[in-house]
Design a protein around this motif. Structure first.
Motif, PDB file in Angstrom:
ATOM      1  N   ARG A  72       0.862  -1.181   0.000  1.00 41.03           N
ATOM      2  CA  ARG A  72       0.000   0.000   0.000  1.00 41.03           C
ATOM      3  C   ARG A  72       0.892   1.223   0.000  1.00 41.03           C
ATOM      4  O   ARG A  72       2.038   1.171   0.473  1.00 41.03           O
ATOM      5  CB  ARG A  72      -0.961   0.015   1.181  1.00 41.03           C
ATOM      6  CG  ARG A  72      -0.286   0.148   2.511  1.00 41.03           C
ATOM      7  CD  ARG A  72      -1.308   0.140   3.609  1.00 41.03           C
ATOM      8  NE  ARG A  72      -0.623   0.354   4.880  1.00 41.03           N
ATOM      9  CZ  ARG A  72      -1.210   0.349   6.031  1.00 41.03           C
ATOM     10  NH1 ARG A  72      -2.502   0.147   6.095  1.00 41.03           N
ATOM     11  NH2 ARG A  72      -0.540   0.565   7.126  1.00 41.03           N
ATOM     12  N   VAL A  73       0.398   2.304  -0.546  1.00 42.92           N
ATOM     13  CA  VAL A  73       1.160   3.541  -0.604  1.00 42.92           C
ATOM     14  C   VAL A  73       0.241   4.697  -0.258  1.00 42.92           C
ATOM     15  O   VAL A  73      -0.979   4.595  -0.371  1.00 42.92           O
ATOM     16  CB  VAL A  73       1.787   3.788  -1.991  1.00 42.92           C
ATOM     17  CG1 VAL A  73       2.790   2.725  -2.345  1.00 42.92           C
ATOM     18  CG2 VAL A  73       0.746   3.902  -3.059  1.00 42.92           C
ATOM     19  N   GLU A  74       0.840   5.787   0.140  1.00 38.09           N
ATOM     20  CA  GLU A  74       0.103   7.021   0.363  1.00 38.09           C
ATOM     21  C   GLU A  74       0.500   7.989  -0.732  1.00 38.09           C
ATOM     22  O   GLU A  74       1.681   8.164  -1.029  1.00 38.09           O
ATOM     23  CB  GLU A  74       0.460   7.604   1.734  1.00 38.09           C
ATOM     24  CG  GLU A  74      -0.350   8.835   2.074  1.00 38.09           C
ATOM     25  CD  GLU A  74      -0.100   9.285   3.502  1.00 38.09           C
ATOM     26  OE1 GLU A  74       0.011  10.518   3.694  1.00 38.09           O
ATOM     27  OE2 GLU A  74      -0.005   8.443   4.399  1.00 38.09           O
ATOM     28  N   VAL A  75      -0.477   8.612  -1.329  1.00 38.00           N
ATOM     29  CA  VAL A  75      -0.231   9.554  -2.426  1.00 38.00           C
ATOM     30  C   VAL A  75      -0.820  10.892  -2.049  1.00 38.00           C
ATOM     31  O   VAL A  75      -1.972  10.978  -1.623  1.00 38.00           O
ATOM     32  CB  VAL A  75      -0.873   9.054  -3.743  1.00 38.00           C
ATOM     33  CG1 VAL A  75      -0.657  10.038  -4.848  1.00 38.00           C
ATOM     34  CG2 VAL A  75      -0.316   7.691  -4.112  1.00 38.00           C
ATOM     35  N   GLY A  77      -0.110  12.912   0.423  1.00 43.18           N
ATOM     36  CA  GLY A  77      -0.059  13.301   1.837  1.00 43.18           C
ATOM     37  C   GLY A  77      -1.310  13.076   2.622  1.00 43.18           C
ATOM     38  O   GLY A  77      -2.318  12.630   2.246  1.00 43.18           O
TER      39      GLY A  77
END
Length: 77
Positions: A72-75, A77
């Motif tokens: 999973r990633v955060e894009v 902010g």
């Protein structure tokens, strides 16, 4: 946030036209895409995230796409 999401079928027309015409913040690929349909994404300077489908070859690294399989990633902010 605007997403351009591609999966299963070729985008109607030119994929770069879709990027330019929709001004997305992020391109998401959900698998079963032919490299010929999306090869122009290598020219796109946007975050590109994706997962492979069961009919895909290995194309993500060559196009600068981050493979999200089991991640999973955060894009943004």
């Amino acid at each position: 946030m605007r997403l351009l999401v591609l999966a299963d079928r070729p985008p109607p027309g030119d994929v770069l036209g879709w990027v330019r015409g929709n001004d997305p913040d992020l391109v998401v690929l959900c698998g079963d895409l032919d490299l010929a349909w999306i090869d122009a994404l290598r020219e796109v300077d946007l975050p590109k995230l994706g997962v492979y489908g069961n009919h895909d070859g290995a194309y993500m690294a060559a196009l600068g796409i981050t493979d999200l399989h089991l991640r999973r990633v955060e894009v943004g902010g």
